[in-house]
Design a protein around this motif. Structure first.
Motif, short mmCIF file in Angstrom:
data_model
loop_
_atom_site.label_atom_id
_atom_site.label_comp_id
_atom_site.label_asym_id
_atom_site.label_seq_id
_atom_site.Cartn_x
_atom_site.Cartn_y
_atom_site.Cartn_z
N PRO A 37 50.05 40.44 40.02
CA PRO A 37 49.19 39.33 39.61
C PRO A 37 49.66 38.78 38.26
O PRO A 37 49.99 39.53 37.35
N ASP A 38 49.71 37.45 38.17
CA ASP A 38 50.33 36.82 37.01
C ASP A 38 49.62 35.51 36.67
O ASP A 38 50.10 34.43 36.98
N HIS A 39 48.48 35.64 36.02
CA HIS A 39 47.70 34.48 35.60
C HIS A 39 48.56 33.59 34.70
O HIS A 39 49.15 34.05 33.74
N GLY A 40 48.65 32.34 35.05
CA GLY A 40 49.42 31.39 34.25
C GLY A 40 50.91 31.41 34.56
O GLY A 40 51.68 30.74 33.87
N THR A 41 51.31 32.18 35.54
CA THR A 41 52.73 32.36 35.90
C THR A 41 53.61 32.55 34.67
O THR A 41 54.67 31.95 34.52
N VAL A 102 45.47 33.02 28.75
CA VAL A 102 45.85 34.33 29.27
C VAL A 102 45.96 35.30 28.08
O VAL A 102 46.97 35.30 27.37
N PRO A 103 44.92 36.09 27.86
CA PRO A 103 44.92 37.00 26.71
C PRO A 103 45.99 38.09 26.82
O PRO A 103 46.49 38.38 27.91
N HIS A 104 46.30 38.66 25.69
CA HIS A 104 47.31 39.72 25.59
C HIS A 104 47.03 40.84 26.58
O HIS A 104 47.93 41.28 27.31
N TRP A 105 45.79 41.32 26.64
CA TRP A 105 45.46 42.45 27.51
C TRP A 105 45.78 42.13 28.97
O TRP A 105 46.20 43.01 29.72
N GLU A 106 45.60 40.88 29.36
CA GLU A 106 45.84 40.51 30.75
C GLU A 106 47.34 40.50 31.07
O GLU A 106 47.75 40.87 32.17
N GLN A 107 48.15 40.15 30.10
CA GLN A 107 49.59 40.19 30.29
C GLN A 107 50.08 41.64 30.39
O GLN A 107 50.95 41.96 31.20
N VAL A 108 49.49 42.52 29.59
CA VAL A 108 49.82 43.94 29.67
C VAL A 108 49.38 44.50 31.03
O VAL A 108 50.11 45.26 31.67
N ALA A 109 48.20 44.10 31.47
CA ALA A 109 47.72 44.54 32.79
C ALA A 109 48.65 44.07 33.90
O ALA A 109 48.93 44.81 34.84
N SER A 110 49.16 42.86 33.78
CA SER A 110 50.08 42.34 34.78
C SER A 110 51.36 43.18 34.84
O SER A 110 51.83 43.55 35.93
#
Length: 182
Positions: A37-41, A102-110
């Motif tokens: 999953p990659d919010h904001g690609t 797209v917050p930092h935590w969400e990028q780490v989760a991705s």
């Protein structure tokens, strides 16, 4: 192996030997990671493959980190031998950027989801893997060795190879204590 069987029976394999994934099998593993999953690609991940002699250089980096942090002899020994426990390691870095949606935590989760997908892709192709971490993921020396920028985070070291022994079958978990309805 169908996807549901793979997911419901996921187990890490800690005893890994040659061969490691290569060619199309390795490309499948990388491509699976890139389907996370990659919010904001943003594609917030980088994969650094460590194999062959590079595992010894990796061990030197881990040992330097352990010494810097005053870790005891057992951790120092693990630093020296750990990277040699599998024929391949993929270091997964959350390659994060400032983003208004797209917050930092969400990028780490991705990036973390990428590790899971990569391990499953390895297992689906008859390889094994184990996701390792530890204090090394946050250590400055290790981060520098893998070109991490300030916002980047190492989310794990995915050890890959051929399982020396087949992981034990898993018992279906009781989901009751973990589920509620709103």
């Amino acid at each position: 192996m169908d996807a549901l069987t793979l997911l419901l029976n996921r187990r890490s394999a800690s005893r890994l030997v040659e061969p490691a994934p290569s060619g199309e099998a390795l490309q499948n593993i990388i491509r699976a990671g890139m389907r996370a999953p990659d919010h904001g690609t943003l594609e917030p991940w980088r994969f650094i493959i460590v194999e062959g002699e590079a595992r010894h250089r990796f061990a030197e980096v881990l040992l330097k980190a352990a010494l810097e942090e005053g870790k005891d002899e057992s951790v120092q020994e693990k630093s020296k031998t750990g990277p040699l426990r599998a024929p391949m390691i993929i270091v997964v870095v959350a390659h994060c950027t400032e983003h208004p949606k797209v917050p930092h935590w969400e990028q780490v989760a991705s990036a973390s989801c990428a590790v899971q997908a990569m391990q499953m892709a390895a297992v689906a192709q008859d390889f094994g893997g184990i996701w390792r971490s530890g204090f090394w993921t946050e250590n400055k020396t290790v981060r520098e060795a893998f070109g991490c920028r300030e916002l980047d985070e190492i989310v794990g070291f995915l050890y890959l190879g051929t399982p020396q022994v087949q992981p034990a079958k898993v018992k279906a978990p009781d989901t009751t204590p973990f589920v509620s309805y709103f």
